[in-house]
Design a protein around this motif. Structure first.
Motif, PDB file in Angstrom:
ATOM      1  N   ALA A  62       0.846  -1.196   0.000  1.00  0.00           N
ATOM      2  CA  ALA A  62       0.000   0.000   0.000  1.00  0.00           C
ATOM      3  C   ALA A  62       0.877   1.240   0.000  1.00  0.00           C
ATOM      4  O   ALA A  62       2.030   1.212   0.418  1.00  0.00           O
ATOM      5  N   ALA A 103      -9.143   2.112  -3.168  1.00  0.00           N
ATOM      6  CA  ALA A 103      -8.721   0.730  -3.419  1.00  0.00           C
ATOM      7  C   ALA A 103      -9.126   0.291  -4.817  1.00  0.00           C
ATOM      8  O   ALA A 103     -10.235   0.562  -5.265  1.00  0.00           O
ATOM      9  N   TYR A 147      -9.483   5.321   2.325  1.00  0.00           N
ATOM     10  CA  TYR A 147      -8.652   4.636   1.337  1.00  0.00           C
ATOM     11  C   TYR A 147      -9.279   4.718  -0.055  1.00  0.00           C
ATOM     12  O   TYR A 147     -10.497   4.766  -0.194  1.00  0.00           O
ATOM     13  N   LEU A 191      -3.760  -0.085  -3.309  1.00  0.00           N
ATOM     14  CA  LEU A 191      -4.355   0.543  -2.122  1.00  0.00           C
ATOM     15  C   LEU A 191      -3.577   1.797  -1.762  1.00  0.00           C
ATOM     16  O   LEU A 191      -2.348   1.775  -1.687  1.00  0.00           O
ATOM     17  N   ARG A 192      -4.319   2.875  -1.539  1.00  0.00           N
ATOM     18  CA  ARG A 192      -3.702   4.137  -1.136  1.00  0.00           C
ATOM     19  C   ARG A 192      -4.526   4.749  -0.014  1.00  0.00           C
ATOM     20  O   ARG A 192      -5.744   4.929  -0.150  1.00  0.00           O
TER      21      ARG A 192
END
Length: 237
Positions: free
Chosen positions: A57, A84, A82, A207-208
Protein backbone atom coordinates in the motif's frame (compact mmCIF):
# COMPACT_ATOMS: atom_id res chain seq x y z
CA UNK A 1 -3.23 21.14 14.14
CA UNK A 2 0.31 21.97 13.04
CA UNK A 3 2.31 19.21 11.39
CA UNK A 4 5.72 18.76 9.77
CA UNK A 5 7.41 21.20 12.17
CA UNK A 6 11.01 20.17 11.59
CA UNK A 7 12.39 22.68 14.06
CA UNK A 8 10.55 20.68 16.76
CA UNK A 9 11.44 17.23 15.48
CA UNK A 10 13.56 16.26 18.51
CA UNK A 11 11.24 17.78 21.09
CA UNK A 12 8.15 16.40 19.42
CA UNK A 13 6.09 16.87 16.26
CA UNK A 14 3.74 15.02 13.92
CA UNK A 15 5.15 14.18 10.50
CA UNK A 16 2.86 13.19 7.64
CA UNK A 17 4.61 10.85 5.23
CA UNK A 18 3.54 9.53 1.83
CA UNK A 19 4.69 5.93 2.26
CA UNK A 20 6.38 4.48 -0.82
CA UNK A 21 5.25 1.23 -2.42
CA UNK A 22 7.11 -1.80 -1.07
CA UNK A 23 8.15 -0.17 2.20
CA UNK A 24 6.87 -1.43 5.53
CA UNK A 25 5.72 1.12 8.09
CA UNK A 26 8.76 0.13 10.17
CA UNK A 27 11.01 0.82 7.15
CA UNK A 28 9.71 4.40 7.18
CA UNK A 29 10.29 4.75 10.91
CA UNK A 30 13.81 3.36 10.56
CA UNK A 31 14.65 5.68 7.66
CA UNK A 32 13.35 8.74 9.52
CA UNK A 33 15.30 7.77 12.62
CA UNK A 34 18.52 7.56 10.60
CA UNK A 35 17.81 10.90 8.89
CA UNK A 36 17.13 12.62 12.21
CA UNK A 37 20.37 11.23 13.59
CA UNK A 38 22.30 12.30 10.46
CA UNK A 39 21.05 15.87 10.33
CA UNK A 40 20.43 16.75 13.98
CA UNK A 41 22.95 14.51 15.69
CA UNK A 42 20.28 13.26 18.10
CA UNK A 43 20.50 9.50 18.54
CA UNK A 44 17.71 9.19 21.12
CA UNK A 45 14.68 10.86 19.51
CA UNK A 46 11.59 8.73 20.05
CA UNK A 47 9.64 7.94 16.89
CA UNK A 48 6.59 5.84 16.11
CA UNK A 49 3.75 5.52 13.62
CA UNK A 50 -0.01 5.74 14.13
CA UNK A 51 -1.67 3.07 12.01
CA UNK A 52 0.24 0.46 9.99
CA UNK A 53 0.16 0.34 6.20
CA UNK A 54 0.88 -2.91 4.33
CA UNK A 55 4.08 -2.91 2.23
CA UNK A 56 2.05 -3.05 -1.01
CA UNK A 57 0.00 0.00 0.00
CA UNK A 58 0.99 3.63 -0.43
CA UNK A 59 -0.20 6.88 1.09
CA UNK A 60 -0.60 8.65 4.37
CA UNK A 61 1.43 7.39 7.31
CA UNK A 62 1.20 9.48 10.48
CA UNK A 63 4.53 9.63 12.33
CA UNK A 64 5.05 11.01 15.83
CA UNK A 65 8.39 12.08 17.26
CA UNK A 66 9.57 13.04 20.74
CA UNK A 67 6.80 13.93 23.20
CA UNK A 68 4.23 13.61 20.40
CA UNK A 69 4.67 9.80 20.58
CA UNK A 70 2.30 9.95 23.57
CA UNK A 71 -0.44 10.64 21.04
CA UNK A 72 0.16 7.52 18.93
CA UNK A 73 -2.61 5.47 20.56
CA UNK A 74 -5.21 8.22 20.15
CA UNK A 75 -4.19 8.95 16.56
CA UNK A 76 -4.24 5.25 15.65
CA UNK A 77 -7.88 5.10 16.76
CA UNK A 78 -8.94 7.65 14.12
CA UNK A 79 -10.99 6.66 11.07
CA UNK A 80 -9.08 6.06 7.83
CA UNK A 81 -9.95 6.78 4.19
CA UNK A 82 -8.65 4.64 1.34
CA UNK A 83 -8.83 4.41 -2.44
CA UNK A 84 -8.72 0.73 -3.42
CA UNK A 85 -8.52 -1.00 -6.79
CA UNK A 86 -10.02 -4.48 -6.80
CA UNK A 87 -9.77 -7.07 -9.57
CA UNK A 88 -12.73 -9.40 -10.02
CA UNK A 89 -12.61 -12.98 -11.23
CA UNK A 90 -9.44 -14.02 -9.41
CA UNK A 91 -8.48 -14.78 -5.82
CA UNK A 92 -5.17 -15.08 -4.00
CA UNK A 93 -4.45 -16.59 -0.55
CA UNK A 94 -3.40 -13.18 0.81
CA UNK A 95 -6.32 -11.35 -0.90
CA UNK A 96 -3.76 -9.06 -2.59
CA UNK A 97 -0.67 -9.28 -4.81
CA UNK A 98 1.60 -10.71 -2.10
CA UNK A 99 0.67 -14.22 -3.25
CA UNK A 100 -0.14 -15.77 -6.63
CA UNK A 101 -3.60 -16.35 -8.08
CA UNK A 102 -5.07 -19.59 -6.73
CA UNK A 103 -8.49 -19.66 -8.43
CA UNK A 104 -10.48 -17.96 -11.20
CA UNK A 105 -14.22 -17.26 -11.42
CA UNK A 106 -16.65 -15.91 -14.05
CA UNK A 107 -17.63 -12.28 -13.66
CA UNK A 108 -19.66 -11.63 -16.82
CA UNK A 109 -22.82 -11.25 -14.73
CA UNK A 110 -21.38 -8.25 -12.84
CA UNK A 111 -22.56 -4.79 -13.87
CA UNK A 112 -22.28 -1.34 -12.32
CA UNK A 113 -25.79 -1.44 -10.84
CA UNK A 114 -25.07 -4.77 -9.12
CA UNK A 115 -21.80 -3.45 -7.67
CA UNK A 116 -23.43 -0.30 -6.31
CA UNK A 117 -26.23 -2.37 -4.75
CA UNK A 118 -23.78 -4.78 -3.13
CA UNK A 119 -21.51 -2.02 -1.79
CA UNK A 120 -24.44 -0.50 0.10
CA UNK A 121 -24.70 -3.72 2.13
CA UNK A 122 -21.19 -3.18 3.51
CA UNK A 123 -21.87 0.10 5.31
CA UNK A 124 -22.27 0.15 9.07
CA UNK A 125 -20.98 -1.95 11.96
CA UNK A 126 -20.09 -5.55 11.17
CA UNK A 127 -17.77 -8.44 11.96
CA UNK A 128 -14.82 -8.99 9.63
CA UNK A 129 -12.58 -12.04 9.44
CA UNK A 130 -8.96 -10.81 9.18
CA UNK A 131 -6.69 -12.22 6.46
CA UNK A 132 -4.58 -15.24 7.37
CA UNK A 133 -1.68 -13.31 5.84
CA UNK A 134 -1.76 -10.60 8.52
CA UNK A 135 0.33 -9.44 11.46
CA UNK A 136 -2.24 -10.48 14.05
CA UNK A 137 -0.85 -12.66 16.84
CA UNK A 138 -1.95 -16.28 17.19
CA UNK A 139 -0.39 -18.26 20.04
CA UNK A 140 2.55 -15.88 20.20
CA UNK A 141 3.27 -15.86 16.46
CA UNK A 142 2.19 -13.61 13.62
CA UNK A 143 -0.66 -15.12 11.60
CA UNK A 144 1.33 -14.81 8.38
CA UNK A 145 3.99 -17.12 9.82
CA UNK A 146 1.42 -19.90 9.89
CA UNK A 147 -0.17 -18.94 6.56
CA UNK A 148 3.15 -19.00 4.70
CA UNK A 149 3.60 -22.60 5.85
CA UNK A 150 0.14 -23.55 4.58
CA UNK A 151 -1.40 -23.64 8.07
CA UNK A 152 -4.73 -21.91 8.70
CA UNK A 153 -4.25 -19.70 11.80
CA UNK A 154 -8.06 -19.60 12.39
CA UNK A 155 -8.52 -15.90 13.11
CA UNK A 156 -11.71 -14.85 14.86
CA UNK A 157 -13.87 -12.13 13.26
CA UNK A 158 -13.42 -8.66 14.76
CA UNK A 159 -15.83 -5.71 14.92
CA UNK A 160 -15.29 -2.94 12.36
CA UNK A 161 -17.33 -0.08 10.97
CA UNK A 162 -17.47 1.10 7.37
CA UNK A 163 -18.81 4.63 7.52
CA UNK A 164 -19.03 5.06 3.76
CA UNK A 165 -18.12 3.14 0.62
CA UNK A 166 -18.37 4.56 -2.89
CA UNK A 167 -17.74 3.17 -6.37
CA UNK A 168 -15.49 5.69 -8.12
CA UNK A 169 -14.27 3.55 -11.02
CA UNK A 170 -15.87 0.71 -13.00
CA UNK A 171 -13.94 -0.97 -15.82
CA UNK A 172 -14.34 -4.74 -15.64
CA UNK A 173 -12.62 -6.70 -14.32
CA UNK A 174 -11.51 -3.77 -12.14
CA UNK A 175 -13.40 -1.72 -9.57
CA UNK A 176 -12.10 1.37 -7.79
CA UNK A 177 -13.75 2.20 -4.49
CA UNK A 178 -13.35 4.88 -1.82
CA UNK A 179 -13.78 3.68 1.76
CA UNK A 180 -14.04 5.54 5.07
CA UNK A 181 -13.67 3.03 7.87
CA UNK A 182 -12.70 2.37 11.47
CA UNK A 183 -9.25 1.33 12.62
CA UNK A 184 -8.56 -2.36 12.24
CA UNK A 185 -10.41 -2.69 8.94
CA UNK A 186 -8.58 -4.86 6.43
CA UNK A 187 -9.26 -3.59 2.92
CA UNK A 188 -7.85 -6.88 1.56
CA UNK A 189 -10.52 -8.74 3.50
CA UNK A 190 -13.14 -6.28 2.24
CA UNK A 191 -12.05 -7.08 -1.33
CA UNK A 192 -12.50 -10.79 -0.59
CA UNK A 193 -15.96 -10.19 0.85
CA UNK A 194 -17.06 -7.94 -2.02
CA UNK A 195 -16.05 -10.67 -4.45
CA UNK A 196 -18.12 -13.24 -2.58
CA UNK A 197 -21.11 -10.88 -2.42
CA UNK A 198 -20.86 -10.42 -6.20
CA UNK A 199 -20.79 -14.22 -6.63
CA UNK A 200 -17.28 -14.19 -8.06
CA UNK A 201 -13.73 -13.92 -6.75
CA UNK A 202 -11.76 -10.75 -6.05
CA UNK A 203 -8.45 -9.51 -4.71
CA UNK A 204 -6.86 -6.16 -3.96
CA UNK A 205 -4.40 -4.87 -6.57
CA UNK A 206 -3.81 -1.28 -5.40
CA UNK A 207 -4.36 0.54 -2.12
CA UNK A 208 -3.70 4.14 -1.14
CA UNK A 209 -4.53 5.74 2.21
CA UNK A 210 -5.78 9.26 1.58
CA UNK A 211 -6.87 10.34 5.04
CA UNK A 212 -6.28 9.48 8.70
CA UNK A 213 -8.46 11.36 11.13
CA UNK A 214 -8.02 15.10 10.47
CA UNK A 215 -4.91 14.55 8.34
CA UNK A 216 -4.92 14.35 4.54
CA UNK A 217 -2.54 12.94 1.96
CA UNK A 218 -2.27 16.46 0.51
CA UNK A 219 -0.29 17.41 3.64
CA UNK A 220 2.13 14.49 3.33
CA UNK A 221 5.78 14.63 2.34
CA UNK A 222 7.89 12.09 0.50
CA UNK A 223 10.99 10.67 2.17
CA UNK A 224 13.11 12.74 -0.23
CA UNK A 225 11.27 15.92 0.77
CA UNK A 226 11.82 15.13 4.44
CA UNK A 227 15.55 14.71 3.87
CA UNK A 228 15.70 17.99 1.93
CA UNK A 229 13.93 19.88 4.72
CA UNK A 230 16.21 18.39 7.38
CA UNK A 231 19.28 19.24 5.28
CA UNK A 232 18.11 22.82 4.79
CA UNK A 233 17.39 23.20 8.47
CA UNK A 234 20.85 21.87 9.34
CA UNK A 235 22.54 24.25 6.89
CA UNK A 236 20.68 27.25 8.29
CA UNK A 237 21.59 26.52 11.89
Amino acid sequence: MEVNRFESINEGTILLIDKPYGWTSFDVVGKLRSLIKKYTGDKSTKIGHAGTLDPLATGLLVICTGKATKRVVDLTADSKEYIAKIKLGETTPSFDLETKIDATYPFDHVNRELVETVLKTFTGSQMQEPPAFSAKYVNGKRAYEYARKGVDPKLEPVPIEIQSIELVGFDLPSLVIKILCSKGTYIRALARDIGKALNTGAHLVELRRTRSGVFSIEQALSIAEVEKKLSNMCNQS
